[in-house]
Design an enzyme around this catalytic site. Structure first.
Site, PDB file in Angstrom:
ATOM      1  N   LYS A 189     -17.623  -7.361   9.279  1.00  0.00           N
ATOM      2  CA  LYS A 189     -16.339  -7.255   8.892  1.00  0.00           C
ATOM      3  C   LYS A 189     -15.541  -7.464   9.782  1.00  0.00           C
ATOM      4  CE  LYS A 189     -12.710  -7.952   5.206  1.00  0.00           C
ATOM      5  NZ  LYS A 189     -12.272  -6.490   3.893  1.00  0.00           N
TER       6      LYS A 189
ATOM      7  N   ARG B 158      -1.720  -6.876  -7.702  1.00  0.00           N
ATOM      8  CA  ARG B 158      -0.648  -7.700  -6.980  1.00  0.00           C
ATOM      9  C   ARG B 158      -0.527  -8.406  -8.631  1.00  0.00           C
ATOM     10  NH1 ARG B 158      -2.335  -8.404  -1.449  1.00  0.00           N
ATOM     11  NH2 ARG B 158      -4.519  -8.142  -3.314  1.00  0.00           N
TER      12      ARG B 158
ATOM     13  N   HIS C 272       0.861  -1.141   0.390  1.00  0.00           N
ATOM     14  CA  HIS C 272       0.227  -0.073  -0.291  1.00  0.00           C
ATOM     15  C   HIS C 272       1.103   1.229  -0.014  1.00  0.00           C
ATOM     16  CE1 HIS C 272      -2.992  -2.942   2.240  1.00  0.00           C
ATOM     17  NE2 HIS C 272      -3.684  -2.708   1.003  1.00  0.00           N
TER      18      HIS C 272
ATOM     19  N   SER D 174      -2.252  -7.588   3.608  1.00  0.00           N
ATOM     20  CA  SER D 174      -3.008  -7.710   4.669  1.00  0.00           C
ATOM     21  C   SER D 174      -3.303  -8.562   5.920  1.00  0.00           C
ATOM     22  CB  SER D 174      -4.028  -6.338   4.884  1.00  0.00           C
ATOM     23  OG  SER D 174      -3.997  -5.083   3.675  1.00  0.00           O
TER      24      SER D 174
HETATM   25  O1  PNS Z   1      -8.109  -3.166   0.850  1.00  0.00           O
HETATM   26  P1  PNS Z   1      -9.595  -3.839   0.537  1.00  0.00           P
HETATM   27  O2  PNS Z   1     -10.965  -4.234   1.082  1.00  0.00           O
HETATM   28  O3  PNS Z   1      -9.614  -4.722  -1.191  1.00  0.00           O
HETATM   29  O4  PNS Z   1     -10.995  -2.271  -0.481  1.00  0.00           O
HETATM   30  C1  PNS Z   1     -11.463  -2.738  -0.755  1.00  0.00           C
HETATM   31  C2  PNS Z   1     -12.739  -1.411  -1.064  1.00  0.00           C
HETATM   32  C3  PNS Z   1     -12.652  -1.125   0.856  1.00  0.00           C
HETATM   33  C4  PNS Z   1     -12.614  -0.938  -2.023  1.00  0.00           C
HETATM   34  C5  PNS Z   1     -13.888  -1.842  -1.060  1.00  0.00           C
HETATM   35  O5  PNS Z   1     -14.572  -3.350  -0.709  1.00  0.00           O
HETATM   36  C6  PNS Z   1     -15.889  -0.851  -1.589  1.00  0.00           C
HETATM   37  O6  PNS Z   1     -15.367  -0.279  -2.210  1.00  0.00           O
HETATM   38  N1  PNS Z   1     -16.323  -1.188  -0.579  1.00  0.00           N
HETATM   39  C7  PNS Z   1     -17.290  -0.256   0.127  1.00  0.00           C
HETATM   40  C8  PNS Z   1     -18.600  -0.638  -0.481  1.00  0.00           C
HETATM   41  C9  PNS Z   1     -18.911  -0.421  -2.442  1.00  0.00           C
HETATM   42  O7  PNS Z   1     -18.759   0.981  -2.622  1.00  0.00           O
HETATM   43  N2  PNS Z   1     -19.150  -1.198  -2.779  1.00  0.00           N
HETATM   44  C10 PNS Z   1     -19.776  -1.622  -4.407  1.00  0.00           C
HETATM   45  C11 PNS Z   1     -18.209  -2.357  -5.266  1.00  0.00           C
HETATM   46  S1  PNS Z   1     -19.309  -3.443  -5.227  1.00  0.00           S
END
Ligand code: PNS
Length: 160
Positions: free
Chosen positions: A40, A91, A16, A129
């Site tokens: 979560k 990745r 990150h 993570s």
């Molecule tokens: O670090 P991560 O867990 O891979 O991040 C994922 C993230 C936070 C970018 C994604 O889960 C997100 O944007 N969640 C918020 C809910 C949302 O907007 N969902 C719509 C798309 S399916």
């Protein structure tokens, strides 16, 4: 121009940090957006994650970075911030398959919303993570995957 870099950051990794530094060289401001997902279970609370990121950023003396948290939809947070651009690291193909769907959902929900992808530095292409959390749970050495300040917080959490 501003860009949002969203994620769970539980905890922030060197992968990150690499993306943040690269975004900083391309944009005037990087808005780190920490997802506050009540459903979560997380290792660190959002406040802890925010403090950890702040310290890691200070450690590297990075400027023009703001740290926010959000719950609900990312597009709504982006609207509140008046920013239509987010960045995500890739990745490999597994990330790509997952990310392309989210990017398309987001651009459907919010017209003109764009996601840009940065290929992860190969040195960190295996860092996650969840991997860090697992190593930490067994009191393993996380120093190759996170910044020194993050390592300190992990050791405090797991008493080692
Ligand atoms: O670090 P991560 O867990 O891979 O991040 C994922 C993230 C936070 C970018 C994604 O889960 C997100 O944007 N969640 C918020 C809910 C949302 O907007 N969902 C719509 C798309 S399916």
């Amino acid at each position: 121009m501003k860009v949002i870099y969203p994620g769970s950051f539980d905890p922030i990794t060197q992968g990150h940090m690499d993306i943040i530094k690269r975004l900083r060289s391309m944009f005037d401001e990087v808005i780190i957006a920490i997802l506050n997902n009540e459903n979560k279970s997380s290792l660190f609370t959002v406040e802890e994650r925010k403090d950890i990121i702040e310290e890691a950023i200070e450690e590297e003396k990075l400027t023009n970075i703001t740290i926010h948290s959000f719950d609900g939809l990312l597009v709504n947070f982006a609207k509140d911030m008046d920013v239509k651009l987010i960045a995500r690291g890739l990745r490999g193909v597994t990330d790509y398959e997952y990310e392309k769907n989210i990017a398309r959902v987001n651009s459907t929900l919010y017209e003109g919303f764009e996601t840009i992808f940065l290929l992860s530095n190969p040195a960190y292409s295996f860092v996650s993570s969840s991997g860090v959390r697992e190593i930490a749970a067994f009191k393993g050495d996380v120093s190759a995957f996170v910044s020194p300040s993050v390592e300190k917080k992990i050791k405090e959490k797991f008493n080692y």
